[in-house]
Design a protein around this motif. Sequence first.
Motif, PDB file in Angstrom:
ATOM      1  N   CYS A   1      39.074 -50.430 102.552  1.00 34.47           N
ATOM      2  CA  CYS A   1      37.904 -49.922 103.278  1.00 34.47           C
ATOM      3  C   CYS A   1      36.810 -50.971 103.406  1.00 34.47           C
ATOM      4  O   CYS A   1      36.521 -51.719 102.471  1.00 34.47           O
ATOM      5  N   GLN A   2      36.209 -50.999 104.589  1.00 34.90           N
ATOM      6  CA  GLN A   2      35.053 -51.835 104.885  1.00 34.90           C
ATOM      7  C   GLN A   2      33.993 -50.963 105.572  1.00 34.90           C
ATOM      8  O   GLN A   2      34.274 -49.819 105.969  1.00 34.90           O
TER       9      GLN A   2
ATOM     10  N   GLY B   1      27.349 -48.239 109.859  1.00 31.09           N
ATOM     11  CA  GLY B   1      27.583 -47.397 108.694  1.00 31.09           C
ATOM     12  C   GLY B   1      28.841 -46.566 108.726  1.00 31.09           C
ATOM     13  O   GLY B   1      28.942 -45.567 108.000  1.00 31.09           O
ATOM     14  N   GLN B   2      29.832 -46.972 109.512  1.00 29.05           N
ATOM     15  CA  GLN B   2      31.098 -46.246 109.560  1.00 29.05           C
ATOM     16  C   GLN B   2      32.086 -46.867 108.565  1.00 29.05           C
ATOM     17  O   GLN B   2      32.218 -48.095 108.487  1.00 29.05           O
TER      18      GLN B   2
ATOM     19  N   SER C   1      37.255 -58.761 105.639  1.00 25.68           N
ATOM     20  CA  SER C   1      35.852 -58.616 106.042  1.00 25.68           C
ATOM     21  C   SER C   1      35.599 -59.334 107.365  1.00 25.68           C
ATOM     22  O   SER C   1      34.741 -58.932 108.147  1.00 25.68           O
ATOM     23  N   ASN C   2      36.359 -60.405 107.599  1.00 23.99           N
ATOM     24  CA  ASN C   2      36.281 -61.116 108.873  1.00 23.99           C
ATOM     25  C   ASN C   2      37.459 -60.695 109.746  1.00 23.99           C
ATOM     26  O   ASN C   2      38.571 -60.520 109.260  1.00 23.99           O
ATOM     27  N   LEU C   3      37.229 -60.571 111.040  1.00 26.56           N
ATOM     28  CA  LEU C   3      38.214 -60.009 111.951  1.00 26.56           C
ATOM     29  C   LEU C   3      39.177 -61.030 112.560  1.00 26.56           C
ATOM     30  O   LEU C   3      40.063 -60.659 113.326  1.00 26.56           O
ATOM     31  N   LEU C   4      39.037 -62.305 112.202  1.00 25.05           N
ATOM     32  CA  LEU C   4      39.804 -63.343 112.881  1.00 25.05           C
ATOM     33  C   LEU C   4      41.313 -63.169 112.703  1.00 25.05           C
ATOM     34  O   LEU C   4      42.073 -63.215 113.677  1.00 25.05           O
TER      35      LEU C   4
ATOM     36  N   GLN D   1      34.306 -54.260  99.308  1.00 24.48           N
ATOM     37  CA  GLN D   1      33.009 -54.896  99.145  1.00 24.48           C
ATOM     38  C   GLN D   1      32.221 -54.238  98.014  1.00 24.48           C
ATOM     39  O   GLN D   1      32.277 -53.026  97.834  1.00 24.48           O
ATOM     40  N   ASN D   2      31.496 -55.057  97.277  1.00 24.09           N
ATOM     41  CA  ASN D   2      30.573 -54.524  96.260  1.00 24.09           C
ATOM     42  C   ASN D   2      29.302 -54.076  96.966  1.00 24.09           C
ATOM     43  O   ASN D   2      28.268 -54.737  96.945  1.00 24.09           O
ATOM     44  N   ASN D   3      29.426 -52.917  97.626  1.00 19.32           N
ATOM     45  CA  ASN D   3      28.382 -52.411  98.505  1.00 19.32           C
ATOM     46  C   ASN D   3      28.102 -50.962  98.136  1.00 19.32           C
ATOM     47  O   ASN D   3      28.966 -50.096  98.285  1.00 19.32           O
ATOM     48  N   ASP D   4      26.897 -50.698  97.657  1.00 19.80           N
ATOM     49  CA  ASP D   4      26.561 -49.346  97.196  1.00 19.80           C
ATOM     50  C   ASP D   4      26.677 -48.314  98.309  1.00 19.80           C
ATOM     51  O   ASP D   4      27.089 -47.173  98.062  1.00 19.80           O
ATOM     52  N   ILE D   5      26.334 -48.705  99.530  1.00 17.37           N
ATOM     53  CA  ILE D   5      26.410 -47.765 100.650  1.00 17.37           C
ATOM     54  C   ILE D   5      27.864 -47.432 100.952  1.00 17.37           C
ATOM     55  O   ILE D   5      28.225 -46.272 101.170  1.00 17.37           O
ATOM     56  N   LEU D   6      28.720 -48.450 100.955  1.00 21.46           N
ATOM     57  CA  LEU D   6      30.144 -48.228 101.192  1.00 21.46           C
ATOM     58  C   LEU D   6      30.725 -47.296 100.132  1.00 21.46           C
ATOM     59  O   LEU D   6      31.427 -46.326 100.462  1.00 21.46           O
TER      60      LEU D   6
END
Length: 317
Positions: A68-69, A74-75, A82-85, A150-155
């Motif tokens: 998950c990303q 915010g979806q 994390s990069n789409l290349l 990701q270490n992302n609180d929102i995620l």
Amino acid sequence: MYIFVLGVYVFTSILFFKYPTLIREKKKLKFQCKHISHRGGAGESLENTLTAFRHGLDEGTQMLELDCQLTKDGQVVVLHDSNLLRLTGVDKNVSDLDYSDLPLLKTDLPIEFDPGNFCSKPDCPDRKIPLLSQVFQEFPKTPINIDIKQNNDILISKVNELIIQHCREDLTVWGNLRDEVVKKCYSLNKNINVFFSLRQVIYLILLFYSGLLPFVPLKETHLEIFLPSIYLRRIRLDGGGQLSFSPFILHATNILLMKRALFKHLSKRGIQTYIWVLNDETDFQQAFQLGATGVMTDYPSKLRAFLENCENEKIKC
């Protein structure tokens, strides 16, 4: 006196290691999975797509593994990088784009755990990066293993909200190799299963060899580890290429962690062991001989054939 105390410690450690439920309540999980499709089966379908997940289930998978990303708006999307290349050919970060602006997946994707090979689907109509909510809606009763990338609180918060919304706390495993992510996941919702972070795996090894393991409570429900012999074999064949682990780490892991006795003890405590990412029958066999609960694979049809053969030949696996 010291010899007596040491003797008592060794005796009780061995006793409770063999019979951990004498002092620990066994974790009661709603599922136990042998067949797990890594990113839905990245060797047979475009990874992390709804088509991949459907194909994995058609091939008998009991659990879907995904990543998950978070997009700019915010979806929560199901996406490994994390990069789409690599996946789309567009050199932008997913966090810099709204969901509606995400490009389609390429029709040829490299298979990360099968170096040199590609999943080629030139006529695939399903190249859109899915939302996690879409996966939950389509597969409401399927256990799902989520790697929070990701270490992302929102995620983390949004994934938790979706899990609760879709009533699947007891059908989900989540976490990351980073300990800080697992701690945040567990702190936010203790009802969702979590897997061992890398730091906790090292801690587990120390507990195992010190004899303390039976006496220590573990919050984790799943041990998810790689099979070192795969990478050691690659080193022997072609020098290893660009490996994520040093030869020393691989050898140490192989010697210290890949122990049937450890996996059996964890199983008695209700903790399941999953080994990733295996794409060869020899590796399937080795994992199950070690006592693994389940195997993650990029080739769900291969694993299905292997398990069916075990059943037909009445071979334990």
